[in-house]
Design a protein around this motif. Structure first.
Motif, PDB file in Angstrom:
ATOM      1  N   ARG A  41      44.099  42.787  35.034  1.00 54.38           N
ATOM      2  CA  ARG A  41      45.336  42.014  34.943  1.00 54.38           C
ATOM      3  C   ARG A  41      46.331  42.742  34.067  1.00 54.38           C
ATOM      4  NH1 ARG A  41      45.344  40.174  29.987  1.00 54.38           N
ATOM      5  NH2 ARG A  41      43.402  39.794  28.916  1.00 54.38           N
TER       6      ARG A  41
ATOM      7  N   SER B  26      53.262  38.486  38.520  1.00 57.83           N
ATOM      8  CA  SER B  26      52.015  37.723  38.474  1.00 57.83           C
ATOM      9  C   SER B  26      51.016  38.566  37.681  1.00 57.83           C
ATOM     10  CB  SER B  26      51.510  37.438  39.886  1.00 57.83           C
ATOM     11  OG  SER B  26      51.017  38.608  40.485  1.00 57.83           O
ATOM     12  N   PRO B  27      49.853  38.036  37.336  1.00 55.46           N
ATOM     13  CA  PRO B  27      48.886  38.854  36.574  1.00 55.46           C
ATOM     14  C   PRO B  27      48.416  40.108  37.302  1.00 55.46           C
ATOM     15  CG  PRO B  27      48.292  36.543  36.446  1.00 55.46           C
ATOM     16  CD  PRO B  27      49.414  36.642  37.435  1.00 55.46           C
ATOM     17  N   THR B  28      48.641  40.185  38.615  1.00 54.26           N
ATOM     18  CA  THR B  28      48.202  41.359  39.374  1.00 54.26           C
ATOM     19  C   THR B  28      49.355  42.101  40.031  1.00 54.26           C
ATOM     20  OG1 THR B  28      47.841  40.024  41.350  1.00 54.26           O
ATOM     21  CG2 THR B  28      45.956  40.330  39.869  1.00 54.26           C
TER      22      THR B  28
END
Length: 179
Positions: free
Chosen positions: A96, A128-130
């Motif tokens: 992440r 986003s975290p990704t």
């Protein structure tokens, strides 16, 4: 004549181009960029406000520099008006990214978090975290920062895990065959 080099560079309104010998300075709403054009290549301003890149003769080095110089100046004009953005994705369980002020902190399966500082003229945006993006006015700097971030954990051809550009296809390999 170079097909790319002979094309005129249109200068949009709100962009100011200063030509001083071999030095080209482009100032626009997003910032200012400077570049020194290689010696035999000349840049002139036409009556209609466009920029024209010319070469003195058809020597091999001059032909090579003609299209390159035109593209570099065109990229500067586009950079100060629209800017450049590279979007990267993270694939992998537990991988992440988190924004820490103007910097990025990655969890990439190492025993420690990886902190990436934003260089001058570069900004990061975490969607986003990704998924995150690298933005700036200088095309080369944006690409270099994105490539250095991707180098932290290259995409694995066996499992597909790692950092990759958005839309990049990773060619997968077959693992060991079991008995």
């Amino acid at each position: 004549m170079s097909r790319i080099g002979r094309l005129p560079i249109t200068v949009p309104s709100g962009v100011e181009v200063t030509l001083a010998g071999q030095a080209v300075t482009v100032k626009g709403p997003k910032g200012t960029l400077e570049h020194t054009v290689a010696e035999p290549i000349e840049i002139t301003r036409a009556e209609d406000g466009t920029l024209q890149v010319t070469r003195p003769n058809d020597e091999r080095t001059n032909r090579a520099l003609h299209g390159l110089s035109r593209t570099l100046v065109a990229n500067m004009v586009q950079g100060v008006t629209e800017g450049y953005t590279k979007v990267l994705e993270i694939v992998g369980t537990g991988y992440r990214v988190v924004a820490k002020g103007s910097d990025l902190e990655f969890a990439l399966g190492f025993s420690h978090p990886v902190l990436v500082r934003a260089p001058d003229g570069i900004s990061f945006a975490v969607e986003s975290p990704t998924r995150f993006s690298v933005s700036g006015v200088d095309k080369q700097k944006v690409g270099e920062v994105a490539a250095n971030i991707r180098k932290l954990r290259k995409p694995d051809p066996y499992k597909g895990k790692g950092l990759r550009y958005s839309g990049e296809h990773i060619r997968r390999k077959v693992g060991k065959a079991g008995k």
